[in-house]
Design a protein around this motif. Sequence first.
Motif, PDB file in Angstrom:
ATOM      1  N   GLU A  77       0.832  -1.212   0.000  1.00  0.00           N
ATOM      2  CA  GLU A  77       0.000   0.000   0.000  1.00  0.00           C
ATOM      3  C   GLU A  77       0.865   1.259   0.000  1.00  0.00           C
ATOM      4  O   GLU A  77       0.575   2.213  -0.717  1.00  0.00           O
ATOM      5  N   ARG A  78       1.963   1.267   0.768  1.00  0.00           N
ATOM      6  CA  ARG A  78       2.870   2.425   0.750  1.00  0.00           C
ATOM      7  C   ARG A  78       3.435   2.646  -0.641  1.00  0.00           C
ATOM      8  O   ARG A  78       3.500   3.785  -1.113  1.00  0.00           O
ATOM      9  N   ARG A  79       3.846   1.573  -1.283  1.00  0.00           N
ATOM     10  CA  ARG A  79       4.405   1.699  -2.640  1.00  0.00           C
ATOM     11  C   ARG A  79       3.341   2.208  -3.617  1.00  0.00           C
ATOM     12  O   ARG A  79       3.626   3.014  -4.496  1.00  0.00           O
ATOM     13  N   ARG A  80       2.112   1.741  -3.462  1.00  0.00           N
ATOM     14  CA  ARG A  80       1.027   2.172  -4.346  1.00  0.00           C
ATOM     15  C   ARG A  80       0.761   3.665  -4.159  1.00  0.00           C
ATOM     16  O   ARG A  80       0.639   4.411  -5.136  1.00  0.00           O
ATOM     17  N   VAL A  81       0.707   4.132  -2.915  1.00  0.00           N
ATOM     18  CA  VAL A  81       0.461   5.543  -2.625  1.00  0.00           C
ATOM     19  C   VAL A  81       1.619   6.395  -3.147  1.00  0.00           C
ATOM     20  O   VAL A  81       1.399   7.468  -3.732  1.00  0.00           O
ATOM     21  N   GLU A  82       2.839   5.930  -2.962  1.00  0.00           N
ATOM     22  CA  GLU A  82       4.008   6.649  -3.476  1.00  0.00           C
ATOM     23  C   GLU A  82       3.923   6.788  -4.990  1.00  0.00           C
ATOM     24  O   GLU A  82       4.210   7.853  -5.538  1.00  0.00           O
ATOM     25  N   ARG A  83       3.515   5.722  -5.658  1.00  0.00           N
ATOM     26  CA  ARG A  83       3.385   5.760  -7.120  1.00  0.00           C
ATOM     27  C   ARG A  83       2.339   6.777  -7.535  1.00  0.00           C
ATOM     28  O   ARG A  83       2.548   7.546  -8.461  1.00  0.00           O
TER      29      ARG A  83
END
Length: 91
Positions: free
Chosen positions: A78-84
Amino acid sequence: MTSSADSTRARVVETIAEIAQIEPSRVLGALRLLEDLGMDSLGSLELLSTIAEQLRIDIEMEEAMDLVTVDDACAFVERRRVERLGVLQHA
């Protein structure tokens, strides 16, 4: 939790269940990927590469190898998705 985070969690749980060959309902947040679900490093790499492809996100495999539980994996993805999304909005 937001609906997008719920959706991300559902994808991660479903993918873990497929790799571990168990029902998704048995994939609980506190379960450990290796000790409880039997996912070795190859299974973890398969999980992360599948999720990265599905969500079109970049995942550093070295950093991801520190994931211990299902909750860790869900939060990491989820962190990676939000960062993207943040990067795309600023592009």
